[in-house]
Design a protein around this motif. Structure first.
Motif, PDB file in Angstrom:
ATOM      1  N   PHE A 104       7.410  85.661  66.192  1.00 29.54           N
ATOM      2  CA  PHE A 104       8.304  85.981  65.595  1.00 29.54           C
ATOM      3  C   PHE A 104       9.018  83.956  64.849  1.00 29.54           C
ATOM      4  O   PHE A 104       9.589  84.144  63.632  1.00 29.54           O
ATOM      5  N   GLY A 105       8.239  83.287  65.275  1.00 31.32           N
ATOM      6  CA  GLY A 105       8.633  81.638  65.042  1.00 31.32           C
ATOM      7  C   GLY A 105       9.991  81.431  65.511  1.00 31.32           C
ATOM      8  O   GLY A 105      10.421  81.856  65.642  1.00 31.32           O
ATOM      9  N   GLY A 106      10.317  80.008  64.144  1.00 36.40           N
ATOM     10  CA  GLY A 106      11.821  80.019  64.546  1.00 36.40           C
ATOM     11  C   GLY A 106      12.002  79.845  65.255  1.00 36.40           C
ATOM     12  O   GLY A 106      11.963  79.412  66.089  1.00 36.40           O
ATOM     13  N   TRP A 107      13.715  80.183  65.411  1.00 36.32           N
ATOM     14  CA  TRP A 107      14.465  79.353  66.712  1.00 36.32           C
ATOM     15  C   TRP A 107      14.253  80.176  67.899  1.00 36.32           C
ATOM     16  O   TRP A 107      14.400  79.689  68.771  1.00 36.32           O
ATOM     17  N   LEU A 108      13.665  81.090  67.369  1.00 33.73           N
ATOM     18  CA  LEU A 108      13.492  81.932  68.734  1.00 33.73           C
ATOM     19  C   LEU A 108      12.104  81.738  69.517  1.00 33.73           C
ATOM     20  O   LEU A 108      11.897  80.971  70.264  1.00 33.73           O
ATOM     21  N   ASP A 109      10.580  81.003  68.781  1.00 30.36           N
ATOM     22  CA  ASP A 109      10.193  80.335  69.383  1.00 30.36           C
ATOM     23  C   ASP A 109      10.585  78.742  69.433  1.00 30.36           C
ATOM     24  O   ASP A 109      10.299  78.657  70.926  1.00 30.36           O
ATOM     25  N   LEU A 112      11.447  79.923  73.343  1.00 29.00           N
ATOM     26  CA  LEU A 112      11.198  79.926  74.384  1.00 29.00           C
ATOM     27  C   LEU A 112      10.168  78.705  74.986  1.00 29.00           C
ATOM     28  O   LEU A 112       9.948  79.122  76.157  1.00 29.00           O
ATOM     29  N   MET A 113       9.188  78.120  73.541  1.00 29.51           N
ATOM     30  CA  MET A 113       8.231  77.275  74.289  1.00 29.51           C
ATOM     31  C   MET A 113       9.072  75.821  74.718  1.00 29.51           C
ATOM     32  O   MET A 113       8.734  74.710  75.407  1.00 29.51           O
ATOM     33  N   ARG A 114      10.612  75.470  74.522  1.00 32.74           N
ATOM     34  CA  ARG A 114      11.529  74.484  75.100  1.00 32.74           C
ATOM     35  C   ARG A 114      11.152  75.497  76.655  1.00 32.74           C
ATOM     36  O   ARG A 114      11.604  73.834  77.835  1.00 32.74           O
ATOM     37  N   ILE A 115      11.657  76.657  77.183  1.00 35.62           N
ATOM     38  CA  ILE A 115      11.673  76.758  77.538  1.00 35.62           C
ATOM     39  C   ILE A 115      10.457  76.561  79.332  1.00 35.62           C
ATOM     40  O   ILE A 115      10.300  76.551  80.208  1.00 35.62           O
TER      41      ILE A 115
END
Length: 276
Positions: A104-109, A112-115
Motif C-alpha cells: 500500500f505504501g504512502g502514509w501507511l508505509d 508502520l516503518m517508524r514503529i
C-alpha cells in the motif's frame, strides 16, 4: 511429487544438508518420545552426584545426581518449543506488517516503518528486564518476549520483497482488471516473497533458540526445575572444573541446532527458486 523429488535430490547433493536433516529429525523425534523414557528428569540421587558419562548415565549426572541425558532431552523440548512458537508469532506479525507496508505504501508505509524503527532501537535485554517486572519469568513470558519483539527484521525483508513484487506485470494486470488488493497480495505477491520468508523463518527459529539460551543463562528465562539448554548452561557455571560436560553437551546441541535450521532454510529456498 516433483517438489518431493527436488527436496530429496537437494538433501542428498550436499553432506551439510544431509547432516542437518538427520540431526533435526533425530532431535525432534527424541523430544517427542521423551515422556516415554522411564527416567524422571527431576529425580535426584545424592549418591551419584556429578558422575561422568557412563553406560548407566549416558551424559553423566548433575550436581544433585539428576540424569543429565534426560535433562538435555527435556531442555531440547523446551528450547524447540520456544523457537517454533516464537518463530510463528514473529513471522505472522512481520509478514502482515511487511506486506501491508510494501504493497500500500504512502502514509501507511511510513507509520508502520517508524514503529519498526522505534522497536528495533530498544535493546532486547533492557526490554526483557522491564517486562520481567510485570511478567513472571517462565516459558510463556519468554515466548511472548521473543516472538512479540523479534518480528521487525522480518517485516523489513518482506516489505522490500513486496516493493519489488508489486511492480511485476502480472500484479499490475491484476490491478487493471479490478482484482481486490487482498486477492492480489495473497495470490501473487505472497508467493513471490515466500522463499525469502522461509529463510527468514528458519533464521527466526535459530535466533529464538539462541535468545532463549542467552536469557535463561542470565536467569531471566526458563526457571528451575524446568530445564532448557540455556538454563542448563547457566547451571553448569559452578561445575566447569569438576564436570565440564555439563556445559559442553547442551552447548553443542545449541550450536548444531542453530546450524541445522539455517541450512534447512537455505535448502528450501534453493528448491523453491528452482521452481520459479
Amino acid at each position: 511429487m516433483k517438489r518431493t523429488k527436488a527436496i530429496r535430490k537437494t538433501i542428498l547433493s550436499s553432506p551439510v544438508y544431509t547432516f542437518s536433516v538427520i540431526f533435526l529429525t533425530l532431535l525432534i523425534l527424541l523430544s517427542l518420545v521423551a515422556p516415554l523414557i522411564p527416567i524422571d528428569p527431576n529425580a535426584t540421587d545424592v549418591s551419584n552426584m556429578s558422575q561422568p558419562p557412563s553406560w548407566t548415565h549416558l551424559f553423566g549426572t548433575d550436581e544433585v545426581g539428576r540424569d543429565y541425558f534426560i535433562r538435555v532431552v527435556y531442555g531440547g523440548r523446551v528450547s524447540l518449543l520456544v523457537g517454533v512458537l516464537a518463530m510463528i508469532t514473529a513471522t505472522l506479525i512481520g509478514t502482515l506488517v511487511g506486506l501491508t507496508a510494501g504493497y500500500f505504501g504512502g502514509w501507511l508505509d511510513s507509520i508502520l516503518m517508524r514503529i519498526v524503527d522505534v522497536l528495533s532501537s530498544i535493546p532486547w535485554l533492557v526490554l526483557v528486564i522491564v517486562l520481567s517486572v510485570f511478567l513472571r519469568p517462565g516459558l510463556t513470558t519468554i515466548i511472548i518476549v521473543i516472538g512479540g519483539f523479534s518480528w521487525m527484521s522480518i517485516a523489513r525483508l518482506i516489505r522490500g520483497e513486496t516493493l519489488a513484487a508489486k511492480e511485476r506485470e502480472y500484479v499490475a494486470y491484476g490491478r487493471f482488471i479490478g482484482r481486490s488488493s487482498i486477492n492480489i497480495i495473497f495470490k501473487h505477491v505472497f508467493p513471490a516473497v515466500l522463499p525469502t520468508l522461509i529463510v527468514a523463518a528458519s533464521a527466526s527459529i535459530s535466533s529464538a533458540i539462541m535468545t532463549e539460551s542467552a536469557l535463561s543463562f542470565l536467569g531471566l528465562g526458563i526457571q528451575q526445575p524446568m530445564a532448557s539448554w540455556g538454563s542448563l548452561l547457566q547451571n553448569a557455571q559452578n561445575s566447569l572444573q569438576r564436570a565440564p560436560y555439563m556445559a559442553i553437551l547442551p552447548g553443542l546441541f545449541v550450536i548444531f541446532t542453530i546450524y541445522s535450521f539455517n541450512n534447512i532454510g537455505d535448502m528450501i529456498k534453493h528448491v523453491l527458486q528452482r521452481e520459479v
